[in-house]
Design a protein around this motif. Structure first.
Motif, PDB file in Angstrom:
ATOM      1  N   ILE A 198     108.901  55.179  50.013  1.00  0.00           N
ATOM      2  CA  ILE A 198     109.442  53.816  49.875  1.00  0.00           C
ATOM      3  C   ILE A 198     108.981  53.203  48.558  1.00  0.00           C
ATOM      4  CG2 ILE A 198     109.421  51.504  50.843  1.00  0.00           C
ATOM      5  CD1 ILE A 198     109.201  52.748  53.602  1.00  0.00           C
ATOM      6  N   ARG A 199     107.679  53.401  48.239  1.00  0.00           N
ATOM      7  CA  ARG A 199     107.149  52.829  46.998  1.00  0.00           C
ATOM      8  C   ARG A 199     107.840  53.454  45.782  1.00  0.00           C
ATOM      9  NH1 ARG A 199     101.001  53.946  45.994  1.00  0.00           N
ATOM     10  NH2 ARG A 199     101.909  56.038  45.754  1.00  0.00           N
ATOM     11  N   THR A 200     107.994  54.747  45.804  1.00  0.00           N
ATOM     12  CA  THR A 200     108.641  55.440  44.692  1.00  0.00           C
ATOM     13  C   THR A 200     110.089  54.981  44.513  1.00  0.00           C
ATOM     14  OG1 THR A 200     107.254  57.374  45.072  1.00  0.00           O
ATOM     15  CG2 THR A 200     109.243  57.711  43.763  1.00  0.00           C
ATOM     16  N   LEU A 201     110.813  54.889  45.649  1.00  0.00           N
ATOM     17  CA  LEU A 201     112.210  54.433  45.593  1.00  0.00           C
ATOM     18  C   LEU A 201     112.299  53.017  45.059  1.00  0.00           C
ATOM     19  CD1 LEU A 201     115.183  54.987  46.190  1.00  0.00           C
ATOM     20  CD2 LEU A 201     114.795  54.173  48.528  1.00  0.00           C
ATOM     21  N   SER A 202     111.364  52.158  45.467  1.00  0.00           N
ATOM     22  CA  SER A 202     111.360  50.768  44.991  1.00  0.00           C
ATOM     23  C   SER A 202     111.160  50.704  43.486  1.00  0.00           C
ATOM     24  CB  SER A 202     110.260  49.973  45.709  1.00  0.00           C
ATOM     25  OG  SER A 202     110.480  49.960  47.106  1.00  0.00           O
ATOM     26  N   ILE A 203     110.207  51.523  43.005  1.00  0.00           N
ATOM     27  CA  ILE A 203     109.937  51.532  41.562  1.00  0.00           C
ATOM     28  C   ILE A 203     111.162  52.005  40.779  1.00  0.00           C
ATOM     29  CG2 ILE A 203     108.552  52.625  39.759  1.00  0.00           C
ATOM     30  CD1 ILE A 203     106.206  52.648  41.726  1.00  0.00           C
ATOM     31  N   VAL A 204     111.803  53.058  41.292  1.00  0.00           N
ATOM     32  CA  VAL A 204     113.014  53.573  40.631  1.00  0.00           C
ATOM     33  C   VAL A 204     114.108  52.516  40.601  1.00  0.00           C
ATOM     34  CG1 VAL A 204     114.880  55.271  40.810  1.00  0.00           C
ATOM     35  CG2 VAL A 204     112.492  55.984  41.147  1.00  0.00           C
ATOM     36  N   LEU A 205     114.306  51.819  41.717  1.00  0.00           N
ATOM     37  CA  LEU A 205     115.334  50.773  41.771  1.00  0.00           C
ATOM     38  C   LEU A 205     115.027  49.633  40.812  1.00  0.00           C
ATOM     39  CD1 LEU A 205     116.042  50.594  45.626  1.00  0.00           C
ATOM     40  CD2 LEU A 205     117.500  51.559  43.837  1.00  0.00           C
ATOM     41  N   ILE A 206     113.734  49.247  40.760  1.00  0.00           N
ATOM     42  CA  ILE A 206     113.343  48.160  39.849  1.00  0.00           C
ATOM     43  C   ILE A 206     113.586  48.568  38.392  1.00  0.00           C
ATOM     44  CG2 ILE A 206     111.374  46.844  38.981  1.00  0.00           C
ATOM     45  CD1 ILE A 206     110.253  46.865  41.845  1.00  0.00           C
ATOM     46  N   LEU A 207     113.192  49.813  38.059  1.00  0.00           N
ATOM     47  CA  LEU A 207     113.423  50.297  36.690  1.00  0.00           C
ATOM     48  C   LEU A 207     114.918  50.371  36.369  1.00  0.00           C
ATOM     49  CD1 LEU A 207     110.739  53.140  36.434  1.00  0.00           C
ATOM     50  CD2 LEU A 207     110.725  50.937  35.263  1.00  0.00           C
ATOM     51  N   ALA A 208     115.717  50.846  37.332  1.00  0.00           N
ATOM     52  CA  ALA A 208     117.164  50.935  37.121  1.00  0.00           C
ATOM     53  C   ALA A 208     117.775  49.551  36.923  1.00  0.00           C
ATOM     54  CB  ALA A 208     117.822  51.642  38.302  1.00  0.00           C
ATOM     55  N   LEU A 209     117.307  48.592  37.742  1.00  0.00           N
ATOM     56  CA  LEU A 209     117.810  47.223  37.612  1.00  0.00           C
ATOM     57  C   LEU A 209     117.437  46.631  36.258  1.00  0.00           C
ATOM     58  CD1 LEU A 209     119.208  44.819  38.956  1.00  0.00           C
ATOM     59  CD2 LEU A 209     116.993  44.151  39.907  1.00  0.00           C
ATOM     60  N   ILE A 218     116.763  48.285  33.439  1.00  0.00           N
ATOM     61  CA  ILE A 218     117.546  48.944  32.389  1.00  0.00           C
ATOM     62  C   ILE A 218     118.993  48.446  32.402  1.00  0.00           C
ATOM     63  CG2 ILE A 218     118.455  51.177  31.607  1.00  0.00           C
ATOM     64  CD1 ILE A 218     115.858  52.443  32.672  1.00  0.00           C
ATOM     65  N   GLY A 219     119.546  48.304  33.626  1.00  0.00           N
ATOM     66  CA  GLY A 219     120.921  47.812  33.736  1.00  0.00           C
ATOM     67  C   GLY A 219     121.071  46.417  33.164  1.00  0.00           C
ATOM     68  N   MET A 220     120.121  45.527  33.465  1.00  0.00           N
ATOM     69  CA  MET A 220     120.180  44.159  32.940  1.00  0.00           C
ATOM     70  C   MET A 220     120.046  44.159  31.418  1.00  0.00           C
ATOM     71  SD  MET A 220     118.049  41.931  35.766  1.00  0.00           S
ATOM     72  CE  MET A 220     118.385  40.432  34.860  1.00  0.00           C
ATOM     73  N   ALA A 221     119.210  45.054  30.896  1.00  0.00           N
ATOM     74  CA  ALA A 221     119.051  45.145  29.445  1.00  0.00           C
ATOM     75  C   ALA A 221     120.369  45.563  28.783  1.00  0.00           C
ATOM     76  CB  ALA A 221     117.938  46.133  29.101  1.00  0.00           C
ATOM     77  N   LEU A 222     121.058  46.523  29.401  1.00  0.00           N
ATOM     78  CA  LEU A 222     122.343  46.955  28.866  1.00  0.00           C
ATOM     79  C   LEU A 222     123.381  45.844  28.925  1.00  0.00           C
ATOM     80  CD1 LEU A 222     122.571  50.573  30.355  1.00  0.00           C
ATOM     81  CD2 LEU A 222     122.158  49.932  27.972  1.00  0.00           C
TER      82      LEU A 222
END
Length: 220
Positions: free
Chosen positions: A9-20, A22-26
């Motif tokens: 769960i922690r790993t998935l959360s971190i991945v989602l936060i990083l993806a979000l 990066i997406g917002m930056a784009l």
């Protein structure tokens, strides 16, 4: 590696936060580019052109004397003036100073000029004839579209005129060319002289496609 998978769960959360993130930056980067493009577009259309006409003149109305070469030179020498385009406009009328027929349909509004006139001692009414004039513009800068009152000028056949030439040459709009069966290298009459068609243009505007463009010295 094992730590990354011990708590899914922690790993998935971190991945989602990083993806979000990066997406917002784009998205922000794309938005910035869009805003920059819009600002550039607005800057290009900001009123940085000043039109100078003789005192008392408004279009083809009013009076006053035409501006001189000295006037143009004085304007060129002003601070912050980058370009000076000189133009001269006139109207050609079939049967008066040209053999061209206007490509513009006068319609009911235009033909209001055909008014009855009373003449003669017996008070008879005569019908005044009216022909739509053909706008002719002389310019020393064919690339300054604002001075020609057009937003685009696409050459459909032939070439552009040399705006500094004194020769009897012209460019004509597609509508005027079609109306008078003219093509490149054809000639027409203006001011009692033969004028050669060097190019035919399309402005995307029916009214502008019915006009003539000449070098400034030629029209003068």
């Amino acid at each position: 590696v094992k730590n990354a998978f011990r708590n899914g769960i922690r790993t998935l959360s971190i991945v989602l936060i990083l993806a979000l993130a990066i997406g917002m930056a784009l998205v922000m980067l794309l938005a910035l580019k869009t805003v920059d493009a819009k600002i550039a577009s607005v800057k290009s259309s900001v009123g940085n052109t000043i039109t100078i006409v003789p005192a008392g003149v408004r279009g083809f109305e009013g009076g006053g004397a035409l501006l001189t070469d000295q006037n143009a030179n004085d304007i060129k020498n002003l601070d912050h003036v980058t370009t000076v385009t000189e133009t001269l406009s006139d109207r050609l009328t079939n049967g008066t100073n040209t053999n061209l027929n206007s490509a513009i349909d006068a319609g009911s509004f235009g033909t209001r000029q055909r008014q009855s006139q009373t003449s003669g001692s017996n008070g008879t009414n005569t019908q005044r004839s009216f022909t739509m004039p053909i706008m002719v513009t002389g310019t020393n800068n064919i690339d300054n579209l604002a001075s020609l009152s057009v937003s685009q000028l696409n050459i459909t056949s032939g070439d552009k005129i040399d705006p500094n030439s004194p020769d009897n040459v012209a460019m004509i709009g597609t509508s005027l060319a079609s109306k008078n069966n003219l093509s490149v290298d054809s000639t027409f009459q203006a001011y009692g002289q033969d004028v050669k068609v060097l190019g035919i243009f399309d402005t995307g505007n029916n009214f502008a496609n019915a006009m003539v463009i000449m070098p400034l010295k030629t029209l003068q």
